[in-house]
Structure formats: structure tokens, C-alpha cells
Design an enzyme around this catalytic site. Structure first.
Site, short mmCIF file in Angstrom:
data_model
loop_
_atom_site.label_atom_id
_atom_site.label_comp_id
_atom_site.label_asym_id
_atom_site.label_seq_id
_atom_site.Cartn_x
_atom_site.Cartn_y
_atom_site.Cartn_z
N HIS A 8 162.04 88.09 18.75
CA HIS A 8 162.88 87.22 19.56
C HIS A 8 164.20 87.95 19.80
O HIS A 8 165.17 87.74 19.08
CB HIS A 8 163.14 85.90 18.82
CG HIS A 8 161.96 84.98 18.75
ND1 HIS A 8 161.92 83.88 17.93
CD2 HIS A 8 160.79 85.00 19.43
CE1 HIS A 8 160.75 83.25 18.09
NE2 HIS A 8 160.03 83.92 18.98
N GLU A 57 160.28 90.99 24.46
CA GLU A 57 159.59 90.70 23.20
C GLU A 57 158.53 91.77 22.97
O GLU A 57 157.92 92.29 23.90
CB GLU A 57 158.92 89.31 23.24
CG GLU A 57 159.91 88.17 23.13
CD GLU A 57 159.27 86.85 22.72
OE1 GLU A 57 158.10 86.84 22.27
OE2 GLU A 57 159.94 85.81 22.86
N ASP A 82 155.35 79.40 20.30
CA ASP A 82 154.70 80.03 19.14
C ASP A 82 153.85 79.02 18.37
O ASP A 82 152.75 79.33 17.92
CB ASP A 82 155.76 80.61 18.18
CG ASP A 82 156.55 81.73 18.80
OD1 ASP A 82 156.03 82.39 19.72
OD2 ASP A 82 157.69 81.95 18.36
N HIS A 111 155.99 89.36 16.04
CA HIS A 111 156.59 89.53 17.36
C HIS A 111 158.10 89.32 17.23
O HIS A 111 158.59 88.97 16.16
CB HIS A 111 155.96 88.59 18.40
CG HIS A 111 156.35 87.14 18.28
ND1 HIS A 111 155.83 86.30 17.34
CD2 HIS A 111 157.23 86.40 19.02
CE1 HIS A 111 156.34 85.09 17.49
NE2 HIS A 111 157.21 85.11 18.49
ZN LIG Z 1 158.13 83.64 19.50
#
Ligand SMILES: [Zn+2]
Length: 135
Positions: free
Chosen positions: A82, A26, A93, A80
Site C-alpha cells: 500500500h 502496488e 483486500d 502486497h
Molecule cells: Zn491491499
């Protein structure tokens, strides 16, 4: 709460390159601007170095916040990735959402990368439209 986030193509491409370069881990960063307009992407190292989790490096995050403040901008988003493909905000999250700004989540599947926007507050997730381009 914002219902849209406007992202110029240059900043859009910068985010996509960053998350692609770091896959399968990530990747993350901050979006600075004014109101619903993104003007600058600030890349932040994922201290967790994990394919399923991100923790912003505290030093780089502080440095980014200082840059934003010194340029008279506001934090308008956090992004961010995935890499494993979940399009939606994960339980982590939602639990760890710390700022009242738009969350941009990049997910990867066989068609490549896509991004969706979310407003995460008090355990609730609302969709935010991402408007990409300079128009
Ligand atoms: Zn996430």
C-alpha cells in the site's frame, strides 16, 4: 489459522526491495515455505499496474504455484503493498481474499516501509505477528 509467520531477513529484504522498486504502484508476490516458516519469495507482476489495487498476473501466478509444488513447499503467504500508506487490509483486500494463508501488507509513510500480517477469512481480519530474522 496461523498466529505467526516467520520470515528470514533475506526474504524480508527481498519483499521490501520489490515493493519499493514498484512504488507508487502496488506490488505483490507469494511466500512459499512450510507451516509458519517462509523459505522463498516469489515475485509476481501486478497486472492492474495501479497505485490502489493489485491483480496477480495469472501466468506468473501459475508459474509460481508450479515452482512451489515442484520444490515440495506450500503457499504460506501472499504479500502486497500500500504505497499510499494504509496499514490495514482494504475493503477490496477483504472482499478478494482467496487463499487461506497469511496476508502481508507493506505500507509506506514518512518513516519508510513497514509490514503487518493479517489472516483474512470470511470477511474477518485477525492480526498475525511477523517474526523477522534467522533466529
Ligand atoms: Zn491491499
Amino acid at each position: 489459522m496461523n498466529s505467526v509467520l516467520r520470515i528470514p531477513e533475506e526474504q524480508w529484504d527481498e519483499m521490501r526491495k520489490h515493493v519499493n522498486d514498484h512504488a507508487p504502484l502496488e506490488a505483490c508476490g507469494l511466500l512459499a515455505g512450510k507451516n509458519d516458516q517462509v523459505e522463498k519469495v516469489l515475485l509476481v507482476r501486478n497486472q492492474a499496474q495501479s497505485p490502489v489495487r493489485f491483480v496477480m498476473d495469472p501466468y506468473e501466478q501459475l508459474h509460481a504455484f508450479e515452482w512451489i509444488e515442484s520444490h515440495g513447499l506450500d503457499l504460506v503467504g501472499i504479500f502486497h503493498s500500500h504505497p499510499a500508506g494504509l496499514e490495514n487490509a482494504s475493503a477490496t483486500d477483504i472482499a478478494e481474499a482467496a487463499y487461506e494463508v497469511v496476508s502481508v501488507i507493506w505500507s509506506h509513510n514518512h518513516n519508510g516501509w513497514k509490514a503487518r500480517g493479517f489472516w483474512i477469512q470470511d470477511g474477518k481480519v485477525t492480526d498475525v505477528s511477523l517474526l523477522v530474522g534467522n533466529g
